[in-house]
Design a protein around this motif. Structure first.
Motif, PDB file in Angstrom:
ATOM      1  N   GLY A 101      12.467 -22.180   0.298  1.00 23.27           N
ATOM      2  CA  GLY A 101      12.897 -22.164   1.687  1.00 23.27           C
ATOM      3  C   GLY A 101      14.193 -22.907   1.907  1.00 23.27           C
ATOM      4  O   GLY A 101      14.952 -23.164   0.971  1.00 23.27           O
ATOM      5  N   SER A 102      14.440 -23.281   3.152  1.00 21.05           N
ATOM      6  CA  SER A 102      15.660 -23.994   3.504  1.00 21.05           C
ATOM      7  C   SER A 102      15.374 -24.979   4.627  1.00 21.05           C
ATOM      8  O   SER A 102      14.443 -24.802   5.419  1.00 21.05           O
ATOM      9  CB  SER A 102      16.757 -23.012   3.941  1.00 21.05           C
ATOM     10  OG  SER A 102      16.364 -22.328   5.122  1.00 21.05           O
ATOM     11  N   LEU A 103      16.185 -26.030   4.688  1.00 18.06           N
ATOM     12  CA  LEU A 103      16.137 -27.009   5.769  1.00 18.06           C
ATOM     13  C   LEU A 103      17.553 -27.147   6.307  1.00 18.06           C
ATOM     14  O   LEU A 103      18.471 -27.533   5.577  1.00 18.06           O
ATOM     15  CB  LEU A 103      15.622 -28.356   5.261  1.00 18.06           C
ATOM     16  CG  LEU A 103      15.684 -29.539   6.246  1.00 18.06           C
ATOM     17  CD1 LEU A 103      14.926 -29.226   7.521  1.00 18.06           C
ATOM     18  CD2 LEU A 103      15.139 -30.805   5.583  1.00 18.06           C
ATOM     19  N   THR A 104      17.737 -26.802   7.572  1.00 14.54           N
ATOM     20  CA  THR A 104      19.064 -26.777   8.161  1.00 14.54           C
ATOM     21  C   THR A 104      19.079 -27.520   9.494  1.00 14.54           C
ATOM     22  O   THR A 104      18.038 -27.825  10.071  1.00 14.54           O
ATOM     23  CB  THR A 104      19.537 -25.328   8.388  1.00 14.54           C
ATOM     24  OG1 THR A 104      18.592 -24.650   9.228  1.00 14.54           O
ATOM     25  CG2 THR A 104      19.668 -24.591   7.070  1.00 14.54           C
ATOM     26  N   LEU A 105      20.295 -27.786   9.955  1.00 14.17           N
ATOM     27  CA  LEU A 105      20.506 -28.413  11.255  1.00 14.17           C
ATOM     28  C   LEU A 105      21.208 -27.413  12.158  1.00 14.17           C
ATOM     29  O   LEU A 105      22.224 -26.837  11.784  1.00 14.17           O
ATOM     30  CB  LEU A 105      21.357 -29.678  11.111  1.00 14.17           C
ATOM     31  CG  LEU A 105      21.795 -30.383  12.401  1.00 14.17           C
ATOM     32  CD1 LEU A 105      20.594 -30.880  13.194  1.00 14.17           C
ATOM     33  CD2 LEU A 105      22.738 -31.540  12.076  1.00 14.17           C
ATOM     34  N   GLU A 106      20.648 -27.192  13.346  1.00 13.03           N
ATOM     35  CA  GLU A 106      21.216 -26.240  14.284  1.00 13.03           C
ATOM     36  C   GLU A 106      21.417 -26.899  15.647  1.00 13.03           C
ATOM     37  O   GLU A 106      20.886 -27.966  15.929  1.00 13.03           O
ATOM     38  CB  GLU A 106      20.284 -25.028  14.447  1.00 13.03           C
ATOM     39  CG  GLU A 106      20.053 -24.244  13.177  1.00 13.03           C
ATOM     40  CD  GLU A 106      19.103 -23.073  13.387  1.00 13.03           C
ATOM     41  OE1 GLU A 106      18.528 -22.977  14.502  1.00 13.03           O
ATOM     42  OE2 GLU A 106      18.942 -22.268  12.455  1.00 13.03           O
TER      43      GLU A 106
END
Length: 303
Positions: A136-141
């Motif tokens: 998966g991924s961990l992002t900041l939006e």
């Protein structure tokens, strides 16, 4: 050794467990957690313990930066073969200057003086590694106009999930083929914990010490091939530790890496004179530290 142990799990149940774990801190701050869209039919292949750690870290950051009597928001949504978990708060958000660095190690954001729980950089760096191990991924939006405050975990739904080694933010495979003995020395427990997890996740054997004297004792028996050490520590600072490690037959050839907030030219020269091979200034990307392990030869630091 750290390992991802994927089994079919309900992501909603993990979210609820993380929220329950953070409830005392939330209530202490007079805050409210708002959950939305928890879908118990959404199953992933995941390590329940590690994913819980990721969500607890995100919630902890939110409670730190949300105002007293503010709100922490946790939402879950299934889109096709993926599930997204968003954690946000009604605090000021991540400053623009830090947006591109929040997933580096040792980055901290501004907070009120009475908020002593710690900054967001340590946990986010390792959390991203864990999520990527799950494919998966961990992002900041942006959560709202001009505010970078929504952290998004995206994971593949079972049976499409595949636990993998991410290629983009890790050291080359050749540097991970052989387990190494690593000693982490820092007087900040959160930093030590994060680095232990990072290196164990790569299959290395790791020990910790919280000051220079303890590090020397561990080094005598553990015989580390690589030492990552802070410089500004009580009792014995990093410079003196490096000199003493170089004087010990068992660590004379170990790779010594200074990971510190001291970054002037004089600081770098002093660390080199003390015996450090590498000087890295915080914040540091996890991939940078992992990449350093590829520099060690098969016999360097061997007992």
């Amino acid at each position: 050794m750290f390992a991802i142990d994927p089994v079919p799990v309900e992501l909603a149940a993990i979210i609820e467990e993380a929220v329950d774990a953070m409830r005392p801190a939330v209530e202490h701050n007079g805050q409210t957690v708002v959950t939305e869209g928890l879908n118990r039919s959404a199953t992933i292949l995941g390590d329940r313990v590690r994913l819980s750690q990721v969500l607890i870290n995100l919630l902890n950051n939110a409670t730190i930066y949300a105002p007293t009597h503010g709100h922490v928001y946790v939402s879950m949504a299934v889109a096709g073969e993926e599930v997204r978990v968003c954690v946000s708060d009604d605090g000021p958000g991540v400053p623009e200057a830090l947006r591109d660095r929040v997933f580096a190690l040792f980055v901290q954001g501004p907070r009120e003086l009475d908020r002593s729980q710690g900054g967001f950089g340590i946990g986010l760096a390792v959390s991203r590694q864990i999520v990527e191990r799950h494919g998966g991924s961990l992002t900041l939006e942006r959560a709202r106009s001009g505010c970078w405050s929504r952290f998004v975990v995206t994971l593949p739904c079972a049976p499409h999930a595949l636990v993998r080694q991410p290629a983009s933010d890790h050291a080359p495979a050749s540097s991970r083929t052989e387990s190494q003995r690593i000693l982490v020395v820092d007087d900040e427990p959160d930093i030590v914990s994060a680095l232990l997890t990072l290196f164990e996740m790569e299959g290395h054997e790791v020990r910790a010490a919280y000051d220079g004297e303890a590090a020397l004792q561990v080094a005598e028996t553990f015989q580390p091939q690589v030492v990552f050490a802070d410089i500004g520590m009580p009792r014995i600072d990093g410079y003196e530790l490096a000199r003493r490690l170089r004087a010990l037959p068992k660590t004379a050839n170990s790779m010594l890496v200074a990971v510190t907030g001291y970054g002037t030219k004089a600081d770098r020269e002093r660390s080199q004179q003390a015996g450090f091979d590498v000087h890295r200034v915080k914040p540091v990307a996890p991939s940078t530290l992992l990449g350093l392990l590829g520099r060690t030869s098969s016999n360097k630091g061997a007992p």
